[in-house]
Design a protein around this motif. Sequence first.
Motif, PDB file in Angstrom:
ATOM      1  N   LEU A  34       0.860  -1.181   0.000  1.00 33.58           N
ATOM      2  CA  LEU A  34       0.000   0.000   0.000  1.00 33.58           C
ATOM      3  C   LEU A  34       0.895   1.228   0.000  1.00 33.58           C
ATOM      4  O   LEU A  34       1.588   1.509   0.970  1.00 33.58           O
ATOM      5  N   ARG A  35       0.885   1.953  -1.100  1.00 30.28           N
ATOM      6  CA  ARG A  35       1.783   3.095  -1.248  1.00 30.28           C
ATOM      7  C   ARG A  35       1.187   4.392  -0.744  1.00 30.28           C
ATOM      8  O   ARG A  35       1.874   5.207  -0.132  1.00 30.28           O
ATOM      9  N   ASP A  36      -0.105   4.613  -1.021  1.00 28.63           N
ATOM     10  CA  ASP A  36      -0.702   5.887  -0.662  1.00 28.63           C
ATOM     11  C   ASP A  36      -2.211   5.789  -0.731  1.00 28.63           C
ATOM     12  O   ASP A  36      -2.743   4.930  -1.452  1.00 28.63           O
ATOM     13  N   VAL A  37      -2.887   6.634   0.013  1.00 29.06           N
ATOM     14  CA  VAL A  37      -4.327   6.804  -0.083  1.00 29.06           C
ATOM     15  C   VAL A  37      -4.575   8.305  -0.089  1.00 29.06           C
ATOM     16  O   VAL A  37      -4.144   9.009   0.836  1.00 29.06           O
ATOM     17  N   THR A  38      -5.212   8.783  -1.155  1.00 27.75           N
ATOM     18  CA  THR A  38      -5.470  10.209  -1.314  1.00 27.75           C
ATOM     19  C   THR A  38      -6.915  10.414  -1.744  1.00 27.75           C
ATOM     20  O   THR A  38      -7.645   9.447  -1.975  1.00 27.75           O
ATOM     21  N   ALA A  39      -7.286  11.675  -1.859  1.00 26.59           N
ATOM     22  CA  ALA A  39      -8.610  12.021  -2.376  1.00 26.59           C
ATOM     23  C   ALA A  39      -8.430  12.888  -3.614  1.00 26.59           C
ATOM     24  O   ALA A  39      -7.664  13.853  -3.597  1.00 26.59           O
ATOM     25  N   ALA A  40      -9.110  12.532  -4.697  1.00 22.00           N
ATOM     26  CA  ALA A  40      -9.098  13.334  -5.913  1.00 22.00           C
ATOM     27  C   ALA A  40     -10.015  14.539  -5.710  1.00 22.00           C
ATOM     28  O   ALA A  40     -10.833  14.572  -4.775  1.00 22.00           O
ATOM     29  N   ALA A  41      -9.900  15.519  -6.575  1.00 22.12           N
ATOM     30  CA  ALA A  41     -10.701  16.737  -6.460  1.00 22.12           C
ATOM     31  C   ALA A  41     -12.201  16.468  -6.498  1.00 22.12           C
ATOM     32  O   ALA A  41     -12.979  17.204  -5.905  1.00 22.12           O
ATOM     33  N   ASP A  42     -12.610  15.386  -7.160  1.00 23.98           N
ATOM     34  CA  ASP A  42     -14.042  15.064  -7.245  1.00 23.98           C
ATOM     35  C   ASP A  42     -14.534  14.226  -6.065  1.00 23.98           C
ATOM     36  O   ASP A  42     -15.675  13.788  -6.038  1.00 23.98           O
ATOM     37  N   GLY A  43     -13.663  13.981  -5.071  1.00 20.50           N
ATOM     38  CA  GLY A  43     -14.061  13.226  -3.896  1.00 20.50           C
ATOM     39  C   GLY A  43     -13.802  11.735  -3.980  1.00 20.50           C
ATOM     40  O   GLY A  43     -14.121  10.998  -3.059  1.00 20.50           O
ATOM     41  N   THR A  44     -13.192  11.276  -5.060  1.00 23.33           N
ATOM     42  CA  THR A  44     -12.857   9.862  -5.202  1.00 23.33           C
ATOM     43  C   THR A  44     -11.687   9.512  -4.284  1.00 23.33           C
ATOM     44  O   THR A  44     -10.685  10.229  -4.246  1.00 23.33           O
ATOM     45  N   VAL A  45     -11.816   8.418  -3.542  1.00 15.37           N
ATOM     46  CA  VAL A  45     -10.705   7.908  -2.739  1.00 15.37           C
ATOM     47  C   VAL A  45      -9.813   7.108  -3.687  1.00 15.37           C
ATOM     48  O   VAL A  45     -10.291   6.204  -4.387  1.00 15.37           O
ATOM     49  N   VAL A  46      -8.542   7.456  -3.718  1.00 18.15           N
ATOM     50  CA  VAL A  46      -7.584   6.801  -4.609  1.00 18.15           C
ATOM     51  C   VAL A  46      -6.555   6.066  -3.752  1.00 18.15           C
ATOM     52  O   VAL A  46      -5.827   6.683  -2.980  1.00 18.15           O
ATOM     53  N   ALA A  47      -6.516   4.740  -3.889  1.00 15.01           N
ATOM     54  CA  ALA A  47      -5.520   3.920  -3.188  1.00 15.01           C
ATOM     55  C   ALA A  47      -4.489   3.456  -4.214  1.00 15.01           C
ATOM     56  O   ALA A  47      -4.856   2.960  -5.287  1.00 15.01           O
ATOM     57  N   ALA A  48      -3.232   3.641  -3.901  1.00 19.47           N
ATOM     58  CA  ALA A  48      -2.148   3.242  -4.797  1.00 19.47           C
ATOM     59  C   ALA A  48      -1.458   2.004  -4.236  1.00 19.47           C
ATOM     60  O   ALA A  48      -1.049   1.985  -3.073  1.00 19.47           O
ATOM     61  N   LEU A  49      -1.347   0.970  -5.063  1.00 16.20           N
ATOM     62  CA  LEU A  49      -0.703  -0.287  -4.686  1.00 16.20           C
ATOM     63  C   LEU A  49       0.451  -0.571  -5.639  1.00 16.20           C
ATOM     64  O   LEU A  49       0.362  -0.297  -6.832  1.00 16.20           O
ATOM     65  N   ASP A  76     -18.139   6.107  -1.526  1.00  8.75           N
ATOM     66  CA  ASP A  76     -18.876   5.760  -2.741  1.00  8.75           C
ATOM     67  C   ASP A  76     -17.998   5.658  -3.983  1.00  8.75           C
ATOM     68  O   ASP A  76     -18.194   4.785  -4.816  1.00  8.75           O
ATOM     69  N   ARG A  77     -17.066   6.578  -4.095  1.00 11.55           N
ATOM     70  CA  ARG A  77     -16.195   6.581  -5.278  1.00 11.55           C
ATOM     71  C   ARG A  77     -14.797   6.136  -4.859  1.00 11.55           C
ATOM     72  O   ARG A  77     -14.138   6.793  -4.047  1.00 11.55           O
ATOM     73  N   VAL A  78     -14.368   5.031  -5.436  1.00 11.01           N
ATOM     74  CA  VAL A  78     -13.070   4.440  -5.091  1.00 11.01           C
ATOM     75  C   VAL A  78     -12.335   4.111  -6.383  1.00 11.01           C
ATOM     76  O   VAL A  78     -12.918   3.560  -7.317  1.00 11.01           O
ATOM     77  N   GLU A  79     -11.062   4.426  -6.408  1.00 11.04           N
ATOM     78  CA  GLU A  79     -10.198   4.065  -7.538  1.00 11.04           C
ATOM     79  C   GLU A  79      -8.939   3.418  -6.971  1.00 11.04           C
ATOM     80  O   GLU A  79      -8.346   3.936  -6.022  1.00 11.04           O
ATOM     81  N   ILE A  80      -8.552   2.305  -7.544  1.00 12.79           N
ATOM     82  CA  ILE A  80      -7.314   1.632  -7.140  1.00 12.79           C
ATOM     83  C   ILE A  80      -6.323   1.774  -8.296  1.00 12.79           C
ATOM     84  O   ILE A  80      -6.608   1.367  -9.419  1.00 12.79           O
ATOM     85  N   ARG A  81      -5.188   2.351  -8.006  1.00 10.89           N
ATOM     86  CA  ARG A  81      -4.152   2.556  -9.029  1.00 10.89           C
ATOM     87  C   ARG A  81      -2.971   1.641  -8.745  1.00 10.89           C
ATOM     88  O   ARG A  81      -2.582   1.446  -7.590  1.00 10.89           O
ATOM     89  N   THR A  82      -2.400   1.122  -9.810  1.00 15.38           N
ATOM     90  CA  THR A  82      -1.175   0.334  -9.702  1.00 15.38           C
ATOM     91  C   THR A  82      -0.005   1.255  -9.990  1.00 15.38           C
ATOM     92  O   THR A  82       0.039   1.900 -11.036  1.00 15.38           O
ATOM     93  N   VAL A  83       0.920   1.318  -9.056  1.00 11.37           N
ATOM     94  CA  VAL A  83       2.105   2.169  -9.177  1.00 11.37           C
ATOM     95  C   VAL A  83       3.313   1.253  -9.349  1.00 11.37           C
ATOM     96  O   VAL A  83       3.578   0.416  -8.484  1.00 11.37           O
ATOM     97  N   LEU A  84       4.025   1.431 -10.450  1.00 10.11           N
ATOM     98  CA  LEU A  84       5.165   0.552 -10.744  1.00 10.11           C
ATOM     99  C   LEU A  84       6.525   1.211 -10.519  1.00 10.11           C
ATOM    100  O   LEU A  84       7.545   0.523 -10.549  1.00 10.11           O
ATOM    101  N   ASP A  85       6.542   2.525 -10.321  1.00 13.48           N
ATOM    102  CA  ASP A  85       7.806   3.229 -10.189  1.00 13.48           C
ATOM    103  C   ASP A  85       7.794   4.076  -8.927  1.00 13.48           C
ATOM    104  O   ASP A  85       6.912   4.929  -8.803  1.00 13.48           O
ATOM    105  N   PRO A  86       8.665   3.829  -7.992  1.00 14.63           N
ATOM    106  CA  PRO A  86       9.719   2.824  -8.035  1.00 14.63           C
ATOM    107  C   PRO A  86       9.144   1.431  -7.799  1.00 14.63           C
ATOM    108  O   PRO A  86       8.093   1.288  -7.175  1.00 14.63           O
ATOM    109  N   PRO A  87       9.851   0.424  -8.296  1.00 12.44           N
ATOM    110  CA  PRO A  87       9.366  -0.946  -8.085  1.00 12.44           C
ATOM    111  C   PRO A  87       9.470  -1.344  -6.610  1.00 12.44           C
ATOM    112  O   PRO A  87      10.334  -0.852  -5.885  1.00 12.44           O
ATOM    113  N   TRP A  88       8.564  -2.233  -6.214  1.00 13.26           N
ATOM    114  CA  TRP A  88       8.560  -2.738  -4.845  1.00 13.26           C
ATOM    115  C   TRP A  88       9.868  -3.455  -4.552  1.00 13.26           C
ATOM    116  O   TRP A  88      10.476  -4.094  -5.417  1.00 13.26           O
ATOM    117  N   THR A  89      10.306  -3.362  -3.319  1.00  9.98           N
ATOM    118  CA  THR A  89      11.465  -4.107  -2.854  1.00  9.98           C
ATOM    119  C   THR A  89      11.099  -4.757  -1.518  1.00  9.98           C
ATOM    120  O   THR A  89      10.290  -4.202  -0.753  1.00  9.98           O
TER     121      THR A  89
END
Length: 171
Positions: A34-49, A76-89
């Motif tokens: 789990l890299r980050d959890v933020t909120a987009a301007a439209d209120g969407t919760v964005v989780a980065a993995l 209500d609004r959720v987005e899951i993003r895959t983050v590849l850079d930097p790669p997991w270690t």
Amino acid sequence: MVTVLPDVHRARRLAEQVPDPELPMLTLADLGVLRDVTAAADGTVVAALTPTYSGCPAMAEMRAEVAARLRAAGFDRVEIRTVLDPPWTSDWITPEGRRKLTEHGIAPPAAAPRHPAGPVPLTLSPTRRTVTCPRCGSVDTEETSRFAATSCKALWRCLACREPFEYVKEI
């Protein structure tokens, strides 16, 4: 219309508690996925993995579980993003995660190898490593199979207590 931003701290606490599908004693936070959890301007919760490695079959389950838990908690609004850079270690596994692995009879990874920028050196002989038995603490161990139940683990045996154990590979 005014957009009310969601409680990102609450969303992060929920996402941090999602267990890893392959190592359920660890949470995604313990594993460092789990890299980050933020909120987009439209209120969407964005989780980065970040996947532990390219093509990790557990990523689909991780994404689905984080999204399901956030939605069940009222986001209500959720987005899951895959983050590849930097790669997991494997260095991203927390001290708590390493403790949990050992407690469950799995040897945590050693420090990940460091390579200078540029081409990665090729070695044709096997890497000699010392792996501590998670049961008795002996370093008198041997690898029995480079692959275990998942690609990120290897099978080892302790020559002191004679118990087999898994080792999370360093990446």
